[in-house]
Design a protein around this motif. Structure first.
Motif, PDB file in Angstrom:
ATOM      1  N   LEU A  73      41.113  33.808  43.382  1.00 28.01           N
ATOM      2  CA  LEU A  73      40.426  34.829  42.591  1.00 28.01           C
ATOM      3  C   LEU A  73      41.491  35.632  41.860  1.00 28.01           C
ATOM      4  CD1 LEU A  73      37.853  36.200  45.203  1.00 28.01           C
ATOM      5  CD2 LEU A  73      37.308  34.993  43.099  1.00 28.01           C
ATOM      6  N   PRO A  74      41.103  36.455  40.891  1.00 32.89           N
ATOM      7  CA  PRO A  74      42.104  37.295  40.223  1.00 32.89           C
ATOM      8  C   PRO A  74      42.885  38.138  41.224  1.00 32.89           C
ATOM      9  CG  PRO A  74      40.023  37.398  39.050  1.00 32.89           C
ATOM     10  CD  PRO A  74      39.776  36.623  40.317  1.00 32.89           C
TER      11      PRO A  74
ATOM     12  N   ARG B 140      49.096  46.030  36.954  1.00 31.30           N
ATOM     13  CA  ARG B 140      48.518  44.710  37.197  1.00 31.30           C
ATOM     14  C   ARG B 140      47.456  44.778  38.301  1.00 31.30           C
ATOM     15  NH1 ARG B 140      52.708  41.962  39.151  1.00 31.30           N
ATOM     16  NH2 ARG B 140      51.985  42.466  41.233  1.00 31.30           N
TER      17      ARG B 140
ATOM     18  N   ALA C  28      44.255  46.124  36.868  1.00 27.69           N
ATOM     19  CA  ALA C  28      43.604  45.143  36.000  1.00 27.69           C
ATOM     20  C   ALA C  28      42.920  44.057  36.831  1.00 27.69           C
ATOM     21  CB  ALA C  28      44.625  44.525  35.049  1.00 27.69           C
ATOM     22  N   LYS C  29      43.579  43.588  37.877  1.00 30.05           N
ATOM     23  CA  LYS C  29      42.991  42.541  38.725  1.00 30.05           C
ATOM     24  C   LYS C  29      41.780  43.070  39.485  1.00 30.05           C
ATOM     25  CE  LYS C  29      45.861  39.379  37.555  1.00 30.05           C
ATOM     26  NZ  LYS C  29      45.440  38.260  36.727  1.00 30.05           N
TER      27      LYS C  29
ATOM     28  N   ARG D  94      39.756  45.356  38.387  1.00 30.92           N
ATOM     29  CA  ARG D  94      38.707  45.415  37.370  1.00 30.92           C
ATOM     30  C   ARG D  94      38.095  44.024  37.156  1.00 30.92           C
ATOM     31  NH1 ARG D  94      41.659  46.995  33.146  1.00 30.92           N
ATOM     32  NH2 ARG D  94      42.316  48.809  34.312  1.00 30.92           N
ATOM     33  N   GLU D  95      38.938  42.994  37.096  1.00 31.28           N
ATOM     34  CA  GLU D  95      38.453  41.622  36.938  1.00 31.28           C
ATOM     35  C   GLU D  95      37.566  41.210  38.111  1.00 31.28           C
ATOM     36  OE1 GLU D  95      41.174  38.398  35.847  1.00 31.28           O
ATOM     37  OE2 GLU D  95      42.593  39.945  35.210  1.00 31.28           O
ATOM     38  N   LEU D  96      37.983  41.551  39.315  1.00 28.64           N
ATOM     39  CA  LEU D  96      37.186  41.218  40.497  1.00 28.64           C
ATOM     40  C   LEU D  96      35.814  41.881  40.432  1.00 28.64           C
ATOM     41  CD1 LEU D  96      39.837  41.453  43.343  1.00 28.64           C
ATOM     42  CD2 LEU D  96      38.496  39.432  42.745  1.00 28.64           C
ATOM     43  N   ARG D  97      35.793  43.159  40.099  1.00 30.75           N
ATOM     44  CA  ARG D  97      34.510  43.885  40.036  1.00 30.75           C
ATOM     45  C   ARG D  97      33.604  43.290  38.962  1.00 30.75           C
ATOM     46  NH1 ARG D  97      37.895  48.434  40.367  1.00 30.75           N
ATOM     47  NH2 ARG D  97      38.146  49.031  42.520  1.00 30.75           N
ATOM     48  N   ARG D  98      34.178  42.949  37.813  1.00 27.75           N
ATOM     49  CA  ARG D  98      33.374  42.341  36.743  1.00 27.75           C
ATOM     50  C   ARG D  98      32.810  40.991  37.164  1.00 27.75           C
ATOM     51  NH1 ARG D  98      37.457  43.847  32.012  1.00 27.75           N
ATOM     52  NH2 ARG D  98      36.746  45.965  31.648  1.00 27.75           N
ATOM     53  N   ALA D  99      33.513  40.287  38.038  1.00 25.00           N
ATOM     54  CA  ALA D  99      33.047  38.985  38.526  1.00 25.00           C
ATOM     55  C   ALA D  99      32.049  39.134  39.677  1.00 25.00           C
ATOM     56  CB  ALA D  99      34.238  38.131  38.968  1.00 25.00           C
TER      57      ALA D  99
END
Length: 165
Positions: free
Chosen positions: A44-45, A97, A100-101, A103-108
């Motif tokens: 995962l990110p 970083r 940002a990661k 944020r990517e996890l939450r969006r997924a």
């Protein structure tokens, strides 16, 4: 001024691991003792340290120095005394970083719990946080934790648990 030669510094830095660190192994023991099975370094990110795919939840253990813990009371997040021109951008990039990661996890659609290295001094408290985090399920319009509904506002503005029975 660095007290080590470049060769000695390189040898010391080579000893720093990216996985199976002492804080990670301690957290692994806590998670296992609570009866949970986690996937380690899941794809995962951000490569989270612990993933629970069926629950869509991940736990990250952050070293206070490397990930720039912002708590004023954290003695482990101090800056080095030498080569600040090198360390400040490097450590700040790690922190950026991480954000940002996350944020990517939450969006997924994943929920994230970050445990800081300094918090592992109180393993009972960490175990409670993990249990609450992993047992938390979401129903339409409210969050349920172990048979208790969360949602009523306390006088201080925080959330307060109230029984659903």
């Amino acid at each position: 001024m660095d007290t080590l030669t470049p060769k000695e510094r390189s040898a010391r830095m080579a000893l720093i691991k990216g996985r199976d660190t002492k804080p990670e192994l301690l957290l692994r023991q806590i998670v296992s003792a609570l009866g949970y099975r986690a996937k380690l370094h899941y794809d995962l990110p951000g490569r989270p340290d612990f993933a629970f795919p069926k629950r869509r939840k991940v736990i990250q253990i952050h070293g206070c120095f490397w990930h720039r813990h912002r708590a004023r009371s954290c003695p482990l997040a101090r800056l080095p005394k030498s080569r600040l021109d090198f360390w400040l951008p490097k450590l700040e990039a790690n922190r950026t970083r991480d954000l940002a990661k996350a944020r990517e996890l939450r969006r997924a659609g994943w929920k994230l719990l970050v445990i800081w290295e300094c918090q592992l001094k109180d393993t009972a408290r960490v175990a409670r946080r993990i249990s609450i985090f992993l047992e938390e399920t979401h129903e339409v319009g409210r969050t349920v934790r172990g048979g208790r509904r969360i949602g009523a506002r306390s006088p201080r503005g925080g959330l307060q648990a109230r029984s659903t029975r």
